[in-house]
Design a protein around this motif. Structure first.
Motif, PDB file in Angstrom:
ATOM      1  N   TYR A   1       8.058   3.388  -3.607  1.00 21.54           N
ATOM      2  CA  TYR A   1       7.287   3.829  -2.433  1.00 21.54           C
ATOM      3  C   TYR A   1       6.897   5.296  -2.600  1.00 21.54           C
ATOM      4  CZ  TYR A   1       9.235  -0.480  -0.582  1.00 21.54           C
ATOM      5  OH  TYR A   1       9.583  -1.797  -0.401  1.00 21.54           O
ATOM      6  N   ILE A   2       5.587   5.539  -2.632  1.00 18.75           N
ATOM      7  CA  ILE A   2       5.099   6.897  -2.887  1.00 18.75           C
ATOM      8  C   ILE A   2       4.397   7.514  -1.686  1.00 18.75           C
ATOM      9  CG2 ILE A   2       4.850   6.444  -5.352  1.00 18.75           C
ATOM     10  CD1 ILE A   2       1.812   6.249  -4.893  1.00 18.75           C
ATOM     11  N   ALA A   3       4.001   6.710  -0.698  1.00 23.39           N
ATOM     12  CA  ALA A   3       3.312   7.259   0.474  1.00 23.39           C
ATOM     13  C   ALA A   3       4.300   8.065   1.309  1.00 23.39           C
ATOM     14  CB  ALA A   3       2.707   6.134   1.309  1.00 23.39           C
ATOM     15  N   GLY A   4       4.019   9.338   1.515  1.00 27.14           N
ATOM     16  CA  GLY A   4       4.896  10.164   2.325  1.00 27.14           C
ATOM     17  C   GLY A   4       5.126   9.543   3.691  1.00 27.14           C
TER      18      GLY A   4
ATOM     19  N   TRP B   1       0.817  -1.209   0.000  1.00 27.96           N
ATOM     20  CA  TRP B   1       0.000   0.000   0.000  1.00 27.96           C
ATOM     21  C   TRP B   1       0.857   1.267   0.000  1.00 27.96           C
ATOM     22  CZ3 TRP B   1      -4.793   0.188  -1.461  1.00 27.96           C
ATOM     23  CH2 TRP B   1      -5.583  -0.956  -1.363  1.00 27.96           C
ATOM     24  N   HIS B   2       2.070   1.176   0.510  1.00 31.36           N
ATOM     25  CA  HIS B   2       2.970   2.331   0.497  1.00 31.36           C
ATOM     26  C   HIS B   2       3.463   2.646  -0.907  1.00 31.36           C
ATOM     27  CE1 HIS B   2       3.446   2.958   4.886  1.00 31.36           C
ATOM     28  NE2 HIS B   2       3.067   1.694   4.931  1.00 31.36           N
TER      29      HIS B   2
ATOM     30  N   ALA C   1      12.147   3.199   1.168  1.00 31.95           N
ATOM     31  CA  ALA C   1      13.162   2.873   0.161  1.00 31.95           C
ATOM     32  C   ALA C   1      14.538   2.717   0.802  1.00 31.95           C
ATOM     33  CB  ALA C   1      13.200   3.956  -0.911  1.00 31.95           C
ATOM     34  N   ALA C   2      14.853   3.595   1.754  1.00 32.79           N
ATOM     35  CA  ALA C   2      16.139   3.512   2.436  1.00 32.79           C
ATOM     36  C   ALA C   2      16.241   2.223   3.247  1.00 32.79           C
ATOM     37  CB  ALA C   2      16.335   4.727   3.334  1.00 32.79           C
ATOM     38  N   TYR C   3      15.160   1.841   3.897  1.00 33.31           N
ATOM     39  CA  TYR C   3      15.152   0.617   4.681  1.00 33.31           C
ATOM     40  C   TYR C   3      15.328  -0.597   3.780  1.00 33.31           C
ATOM     41  CZ  TYR C   3      13.573  -2.803   8.175  1.00 33.31           C
ATOM     42  OH  TYR C   3      13.481  -3.860   9.043  1.00 33.31           O
TER      43      TYR C   3
ATOM     44  N   GLU D   1      16.752  -0.704   0.853  1.00 31.51           N
ATOM     45  CA  GLU D   1      18.119  -0.729   0.326  1.00 31.51           C
ATOM     46  C   GLU D   1      19.089  -1.277   1.368  1.00 31.51           C
ATOM     47  OE1 GLU D   1      21.327   2.319  -1.835  1.00 31.51           O
ATOM     48  OE2 GLU D   1      19.532   3.104  -0.828  1.00 31.51           O
ATOM     49  N   ARG D   2      18.848  -0.955   2.628  1.00 34.51           N
ATOM     50  CA  ARG D   2      19.746  -1.387   3.700  1.00 34.51           C
ATOM     51  C   ARG D   2      19.537  -2.839   4.093  1.00 34.51           C
ATOM     52  NH1 ARG D   2      18.189   1.913   8.068  1.00 34.51           N
ATOM     53  NH2 ARG D   2      17.133   0.214   9.161  1.00 34.51           N
ATOM     54  N   GLU D   3      18.286  -3.330   4.041  1.00 40.22           N
ATOM     55  CA  GLU D   3      17.958  -4.627   4.625  1.00 40.22           C
ATOM     56  C   GLU D   3      17.790  -5.760   3.621  1.00 40.22           C
ATOM     57  OE1 GLU D   3      17.812  -5.244   7.850  1.00 40.22           O
ATOM     58  OE2 GLU D   3      18.260  -3.162   8.422  1.00 40.22           O
ATOM     59  N   PHE D   4      17.684  -5.447   2.326  1.00 43.32           N
ATOM     60  CA  PHE D   4      17.414  -6.485   1.332  1.00 43.32           C
ATOM     61  C   PHE D   4      18.431  -6.429   0.199  1.00 43.32           C
ATOM     62  CE2 PHE D   4      13.309  -5.330   3.238  1.00 43.32           C
ATOM     63  CZ  PHE D   4      12.831  -6.570   3.647  1.00 43.32           C
ATOM     64  N   PRO D   5      18.621  -7.547  -0.491  1.00 40.17           N
ATOM     65  CA  PRO D   5      19.489  -7.538  -1.676  1.00 40.17           C
ATOM     66  C   PRO D   5      18.963  -6.560  -2.727  1.00 40.17           C
ATOM     67  CG  PRO D   5      19.011  -9.786  -0.978  1.00 40.17           C
ATOM     68  CD  PRO D   5      18.113  -8.892  -0.178  1.00 40.17           C
TER      69      PRO D   5
END
Length: 459
Positions: free
Chosen positions: A298-301, A237-238, A280-282, A284-288
């Motif tokens: 991710y578009i939801a503010g 949903w995000h 998006a930052a999460y 990038e940090r947590e997944f390949p």
């Protein structure tokens, strides 16, 4: 209605609900451009709906995963209840729920789970009075509508609707069938929220002016739930909506303090969202790099802030943030002409009747609990806390629901509340898209809010 006719009716209903679910908020001014309007032919208001008392409340469950299994446990601990059927497409959680019932010495309920429409077989049963719906969001309105059309009362998890069309579909169906459609907003049964309601009803805060509601709950960890559990469907949903995705936990109690739909109503709203950076930052940090979580846009503010104006001129700030690293909060802030109560942490400041100057907060809640604990909590709070569920609010919500049905009382929340509180999501999305321009709330009560009886301090 025959079984064949009912199935045709349900099929047509599902088609209508599906159209509504995919329509977004394209029709925020519906009914031919009129906000509100008269009931459709053959319908009448369900404001204050009372149904014949039920000696025994016969229950069916649709969805018994993370949220629904708690409901099953609570109903096993309620007097005057029989659990007749349970449905879930996940065999593991379905078996778990059935075993919970039988382990309590109750008769084994029928189990349904062959496919995603197996719940229709449950709805065909003539020995079920109410259905508890705890499924992913997109199923809430279609299942609630079909439940009512099948002659049963729909008790649906939050949010009840995702679009304005869905909200109207719930209202129209409830009025057409004269069945209850209650959104299971458990926070309205929290000890602090009930105490604040009692304070407001006793006039302690004076005339109400402003409220602040929120769902601030860091849930990025749910992104690691890929195939099962809430994050497996909620994360997406995000990437679908830039809006307040989950407005009702904080808003429900504020709406009850202010008698929304029962003397006042939401008029219009403005909404803005912050940049969408955290998910998006999460990822990038947590997944390949090639993981599905990194392929989502991710578009939801990360933070959405909306401001509602009521017909009587009051204001309500509503916030949503499940992304940033910060402590949990629902705000639960209610301001009147004589002072303010606020939550997280609980505190109060009064011009008259307080123990300190209104220029400083009083944090000693034991003093205020002794004087203003809600009668419902005084009666059932110890039992509720013992049974659990978010500090007891879950159990108390279901206890009160069953109590009302067994005693022929109107429910504390109705379909108009479900529609209005849920409407914040599509309306916030529309406002965000238009640089925060105001958007109107439909009058889901069609004018009945003017004479609606406010929720009392029930005991």
């Amino acid at each position: 209605m025959s079984s064949i006719d009912r199935r045709k009716f349900l099929k047509a209903s599902l088609a209508a609900a599906t159209v509504a679910a995919t329509a977004g908020c394209a029709t925020t001014t519906n009914r031919g451009g009129v906000i509100g309007g008269s009931p459709l032919t053959g319908q009448k208001s369900v404001m204050g709906l009372v149904v014949p008392p039920m000696e025994t409340v016969r229950v069916g469950f649709i969805g018994v995963g993370q949220r629904g299994v708690g409901a099953v446990k609570h109903f096993c601990n309620l007097d005057g209840v029989e659990i007749r059927g349970i449905c879930d497409i996940d065999q593991q959680v379905l078996d778990r729920a059935v075993n919970i019932v039988t382990a309590r010495g109750m008769p084994r309920p029928a189990a349904y789970g062959e496919n995603e429409h197996a719940y229709r077989d449950l709805l065909e049963r003539d020995d079920i009075d109410i259905v508890i719906i705890s499924t992913p969001w997109r199923w809430h309105t279609p299942m609630a509508v079909e439940t009512m059309l099948a002659g049963k009362h729909a008790m649906v998890e939050v949010p009840a609707a995702l679009t304005i069309d869905e909200a109207w579909l719930l209202v129209d169906t409830a009025e057409q069938t004269q069945k209850n459609c209650m959104m299971l907003e458990n926070v309205c049964y929290g000890r602090d929220e009930l105490m604040a309601l009692n304070m407001v009803r006793k006039g302690l805060l004076g005339d109400l002016l402003h409220g602040e509601a929120a769902y601030i709950h860091e849930l990025r960890w749910q992104m690691k739930e890929i195939d099962r559990k809430t994050g497996s469907w909620r994360t997406r949903w995000h990437a679908l909506r830039n809006a307040n995705l989950y407005p009702t936990h904080g808003l429900g109690p504020i709406a009850q303090y202010m008698n929304i739909n029962r003397g006042d109503r939401f008029d219009y709203m403005n909404s803005m969202s912050s940049p969408a950076l955290g998910r998006a930052a999460y990822a990038e940090r947590e997944f390949p790099a090639d993981h599905q979580r990194n392929r989502l846009n991710y578009i939801a503010g990360d933070i959405n802030t909306s401001l509602i104006k009521t017909v009587k001129g009051r204001t309500i700030m509503v916030q949503h943030d499940t992304t940033t690293p910060r402590p949990y909060s629902r705000h639960n802030h209610i301001q009147g002409t004589n002072g303010v109560f606020a939550g997280f942490p609980n505190r109060i400041a009064l011009e008259e009747g307080g123990r300190k100057s209104f220029h400083e907060w009083d944090y000693d809640m034991d003093y205020w609990y002794q004087r203003y604990d809600h009668p419902l909590w005084r009666r059932m709070g110890e039992v509720a806390e013992r049974n659990g569920g978010h500090g007891g609010m879950d159990f108390l919500m279901f206890w009160r629901l069953v109590y009302c049905l067994r005693n022929g009382l109107p429910l504390d929340q109705d379909v108009y509340d479900a529609a209005a509180w849920s409407a914040v999501t599509p309306l916030s999305e529309a406002s965000v898209k238009n640089r925060g321009d105001s958007v109107d709330f439909p009058d889901f009560t069609r004018g009945a809010w003017k004479t609606g009886i406010p929720l009392g301090v029930v005991s």
